[in-house]
Design an enzyme around this catalytic site. Structure first.
Site, PDB file in Angstrom:
ATOM      1  N   GLY A  14      56.080  73.349  18.526  1.00  0.00           N
ATOM      2  CA  GLY A  14      55.402  71.997  18.319  1.00  0.00           C
ATOM      3  C   GLY A  14      56.635  71.595  19.348  1.00  0.00           C
ATOM      4  N   GLN A  15      57.370  70.266  19.199  1.00  0.00           N
ATOM      5  CA  GLN A  15      57.545  70.255  20.274  1.00  0.00           C
ATOM      6  C   GLN A  15      59.682  70.469  20.194  1.00  0.00           C
ATOM      7  OE1 GLN A  15      58.629  65.678  21.833  1.00  0.00           O
ATOM      8  NE2 GLN A  15      58.131  65.390  19.775  1.00  0.00           N
ATOM      9  N   LEU A  16      60.339  70.114  18.817  1.00  0.00           N
ATOM     10  CA  LEU A  16      60.813  70.426  18.046  1.00  0.00           C
ATOM     11  C   LEU A  16      61.411  71.923  18.590  1.00  0.00           C
ATOM     12  CD1 LEU A  16      63.514  69.341  17.482  1.00  0.00           C
ATOM     13  CD2 LEU A  16      62.874  68.977  15.185  1.00  0.00           C
ATOM     14  N   ASP A  39      51.658  80.064   8.340  1.00  0.00           N
ATOM     15  CA  ASP A  39      51.029  79.222   7.878  1.00  0.00           C
ATOM     16  C   ASP A  39      52.124  78.334   6.231  1.00  0.00           C
ATOM     17  OD1 ASP A  39      50.142  76.557   6.084  1.00  0.00           O
ATOM     18  OD2 ASP A  39      47.954  77.798   6.711  1.00  0.00           O
ATOM     19  N   ALA A  63      54.903  70.123  10.976  1.00  0.00           N
ATOM     20  CA  ALA A  63      54.989  68.746  10.261  1.00  0.00           C
ATOM     21  C   ALA A  63      53.179  68.783  10.615  1.00  0.00           C
ATOM     22  CB  ALA A  63      55.688  68.032  10.082  1.00  0.00           C
ATOM     23  N   THR A 104      61.945  61.698   8.331  1.00  0.00           N
ATOM     24  CA  THR A 104      60.978  60.255   9.819  1.00  0.00           C
ATOM     25  C   THR A 104      61.393  59.732   8.987  1.00  0.00           C
ATOM     26  OG1 THR A 104      58.965  59.425   9.915  1.00  0.00           O
ATOM     27  CG2 THR A 104      59.287  60.258   8.082  1.00  0.00           C
ATOM     28  N   TYR A 128      51.253  59.144   5.761  1.00  0.00           N
ATOM     29  CA  TYR A 128      52.274  60.300   6.685  1.00  0.00           C
ATOM     30  C   TYR A 128      53.553  60.035   6.697  1.00  0.00           C
ATOM     31  CZ  TYR A 128      55.550  61.531  10.343  1.00  0.00           C
ATOM     32  OH  TYR A 128      56.571  61.918  11.082  1.00  0.00           O
ATOM     33  N   LYS A 132      55.994  62.037   4.145  1.00  0.00           N
ATOM     34  CA  LYS A 132      57.014  62.600   4.341  1.00  0.00           C
ATOM     35  C   LYS A 132      57.869  62.504   3.075  1.00  0.00           C
ATOM     36  CE  LYS A 132      58.110  64.903   7.184  1.00  0.00           C
ATOM     37  NZ  LYS A 132      58.239  65.607   8.212  1.00  0.00           N
TER      38      LYS A 132
HETATM   39  N1  LIG Z   1      57.233  62.862  16.930  1.00  0.00           N
HETATM   40  C1  LIG Z   1      57.967  61.844  16.608  1.00  0.00           C
HETATM   41  O1  LIG Z   1      58.482  60.829  17.232  1.00  0.00           O
HETATM   42  C2  LIG Z   1      58.908  62.407  15.292  1.00  0.00           C
HETATM   43  C3  LIG Z   1      58.882  61.244  14.658  1.00  0.00           C
HETATM   44  C4  LIG Z   1      60.378  61.288  13.598  1.00  0.00           C
HETATM   45  C5  LIG Z   1      59.709  63.005  12.847  1.00  0.00           C
HETATM   46  N2  LIG Z   1      59.473  63.857  13.434  1.00  0.00           N
HETATM   47  C6  LIG Z   1      59.113  65.222  12.578  1.00  0.00           C
HETATM   48  O2  LIG Z   1      59.832  65.764  13.414  1.00  0.00           O
HETATM   49  C7  LIG Z   1      59.635  67.365  12.924  1.00  0.00           C
HETATM   50  C8  LIG Z   1      59.045  67.896  14.439  1.00  0.00           C
HETATM   51  O3  LIG Z   1      57.862  67.039  15.018  1.00  0.00           O
HETATM   52  P1  LIG Z   1      57.591  67.346  16.847  1.00  0.00           P
HETATM   53  O4  LIG Z   1      57.345  66.162  16.770  1.00  0.00           O
HETATM   54  O5  LIG Z   1      58.432  68.499  16.588  1.00  0.00           O
HETATM   55  O6  LIG Z   1      55.967  67.662  15.777  1.00  0.00           O
HETATM   56  P2  LIG Z   1      55.128  68.368  16.508  1.00  0.00           P
HETATM   57  O7  LIG Z   1      54.742  68.230  17.927  1.00  0.00           O
HETATM   58  O8  LIG Z   1      53.510  68.279  15.644  1.00  0.00           O
HETATM   59  O9  LIG Z   1      55.173  69.716  15.894  1.00  0.00           O
HETATM   60  C9  LIG Z   1      55.213  70.196  14.624  1.00  0.00           C
HETATM   61  C10 LIG Z   1      54.085  71.675  14.549  1.00  0.00           C
HETATM   62  O10 LIG Z   1      53.828  72.587  12.826  1.00  0.00           O
HETATM   63  C11 LIG Z   1      52.982  73.051  13.161  1.00  0.00           C
HETATM   64  N3  LIG Z   1      51.832  73.162  11.957  1.00  0.00           N
HETATM   65  C12 LIG Z   1      50.995  72.087  10.665  1.00  0.00           C
HETATM   66  N4  LIG Z   1      50.797  72.535  10.230  1.00  0.00           N
HETATM   67  C13 LIG Z   1      51.393  74.060   9.677  1.00  0.00           C
HETATM   68  C14 LIG Z   1      51.490  74.602   9.039  1.00  0.00           C
HETATM   69  N5  LIG Z   1      50.378  74.439   8.144  1.00  0.00           N
HETATM   70  N6  LIG Z   1      52.662  75.895   9.290  1.00  0.00           N
HETATM   71  C15 LIG Z   1      52.452  75.604  10.300  1.00  0.00           C
HETATM   72  N7  LIG Z   1      53.232  75.283  11.250  1.00  0.00           N
HETATM   73  C16 LIG Z   1      52.459  73.922  10.886  1.00  0.00           C
HETATM   74  C17 LIG Z   1      51.515  72.299  13.933  1.00  0.00           C
HETATM   75  O11 LIG Z   1      51.259  73.079  14.665  1.00  0.00           O
HETATM   76  P3  LIG Z   1      49.601  72.270  14.662  1.00  0.00           P
HETATM   77  O12 LIG Z   1      49.846  72.012  15.711  1.00  0.00           O
HETATM   78  O13 LIG Z   1      48.555  73.438  15.292  1.00  0.00           O
HETATM   79  O14 LIG Z   1      48.927  71.682  13.786  1.00  0.00           O
HETATM   80  C18 LIG Z   1      52.720  71.988  15.482  1.00  0.00           C
HETATM   81  O15 LIG Z   1      53.011  72.916  16.341  1.00  0.00           O
HETATM   82  C19 LIG Z   1      58.066  66.718  12.194  1.00  0.00           C
HETATM   83  O16 LIG Z   1      58.700  66.860  10.542  1.00  0.00           O
HETATM   84  C20 LIG Z   1      58.098  65.559  12.242  1.00  0.00           C
HETATM   85  O17 LIG Z   1      57.144  65.051  11.018  1.00  0.00           O
HETATM   86  C21 LIG Z   1      58.952  63.384  14.306  1.00  0.00           C
END
Ligand SMILES: NC(=O)c1ccc[n+]([C@@H]2O[C@H](COP(=O)([O-])OP(=O)(O)OC[C@H]3O[C@@H](n4cnc5c(N)ncnc54)[C@H](OP(=O)(O)O)[C@@H]3O)[C@@H](O)[C@H]2O)c1
Length: 286
Positions: A14-16, A39, A63, A104, A128, A132
């Site tokens: 994922g992004q982070l 997973d 997530a 979040t 969502y 969370k």
């Molecule tokens: N993005 C935002 O603006 C934002 C804002 C506030 C808080 N957050 C929090 O920050 C954190 C990181 O966010 P991010 O932007 O990096 O999100 P992201 O890019 O969507 O990355 C999340 C990763 O988790 C993976 N994932 C989903 N289900 C899974 C599972 N069962 N087992 C293992 N991995 C799994 C996803 O894979 P797939 O894509 O293949 O499903 C994806 O690679 C999250 O907790 C998010 O809730 C994000």
């Protein structure tokens, strides 16, 4: 390079997760596990992974992050964002690992007028946000002794899907765009968050365990953020402010989701860049 304890990063594709990876490179004692490798909804797989790798610290970036999708995929959102977090917390307890979990700003309802502190009462208005918050509760109820729940907001970077990248994509195909101007928040450069998480990993103890807020300092609207992106990138495009009501989405967004990161700065002695500085850094690294 800091000498890290053995760290497991979940959701590494994922992004982070990718931002953490570029910060530490290959040399550090860090295991990056994407969904294919681990997973987190599979409790047996989580146990086996811990048994094989014995991580001392887990940074859970995995997530279900589709805010609108969660309205119709409630079960999956709760499975990944709450049940799976329980798996991680319980397994951390068994193996004596510390857990750093990302949450979040969407745990709040957006009715505040001042930046949200960790002591403010959450009241999520989306599935969502509810999922969370349920994940946070799973960690607290697990009575794991060493944990940090780090709430962040409006994450963006050169990786994955995010507002910054969407604006740059739109600028390639449009001369004019409209952007919502009545939601206030803190755009947060995911590399700044990743840096903070690695710092927290070296300083987390039983005594400082708890909930923290992390976002770049200052606040703006999506419109203000879009304007800053185009100005800094020197892209000529017409940007028009619109109300949320003119841009209907499946999930209702909080009107105000600015987080107060003072506690985190004080406890972990961190200096957090402003959102404008974060944006400049993102652009220079892109
Ligand atoms: N993005 C935002 O603006 C934002 C804002 C506030 C808080 N957050 C929090 O920050 C954190 C990181 O966010 P991010 O932007 O990096 O999100 P992201 O890019 O969507 O990355 C999340 C990763 O988790 C993976 N994932 C989903 N289900 C899974 C599972 N069962 N087992 C293992 N991995 C799994 C996803 O894979 P797939 O894509 O293949 O499903 C994806 O690679 C999250 O907790 C998010 O809730 C994000």
């Amino acid at each position: 390079m800091l000498n890290y304890a053995k760290i497991l990063v979940t959701g590494a594709e994922g992004q982070l997760g990718k931002c953490l990876k570029i910060l530490v490179g290959k040399s550090a004692n860090i295991i990056f596990a994407g969904k294919k490798e681990l997973d987190i909804t599979d409790a047996n797989a989580v146990y086996s992974f811990f048994n094989n790798h014995l991580p001392q610290i887990v940074i859970n970036t995995a997530a279900y992050t589709q805010v609108d999708g969660a309205e119709s995929n409630r079960e999956l959102a709760f499975l990944v964002n709450a049940e799976a977090v329980k798996n991680l917390a319980e397994t951390c307890k068994i193996f004596g690992s510390k857990l750093i979990h990302i949450s979040t700003d969407y745990v709040f309802d957006g009715k505040a007028k001042l930046p949200y502190k960790e002591t403010d009462i959450p009241n999520p208005i989306t599935q969502y946000g509810k999922s969370k918050l349920a994940g946070e509760k799973q960690i607290i109820q697990s009575s794991l002794k060493e944990y940090a729940i780090v709430r962040t907001s409006w994450l963006y970077s050169n990786f994955g899907h995010n507002f910054y990248k969407t604006m740059l994509q739109l600028a390639k195909i449009k001369k004019e765009i409209s952007v919502v101007d009545d939601q206030q928040g803190c755009p947060t450069y995911a590399v700044d968050l990743a840096n903070a998480l690695l710092d927290i990993a070296t300083k987390l103890t039983k005594e400082n365990s708890g909930i923290y807020h992390f976002c770049n300092t200052g606040a703006t609207t999506w419109y203000g953020f879009a304007i800053a992106i185009f100005e800094k990138k020197q892209i000529a495009i017409g940007v028009h402010p619109i109300a949320t009501a003119s841009f209907p989405t499946a999930a209702k967004r909080p009107a105000y989701s600015v987080l107060d990161s003072q506690k985190l700065q004080e406890v972990f002695h961190l200096n957090i860049p402003s959102w404008e500085e974060g944006l400049s850094e993102c652009i220079s690294e892109g």
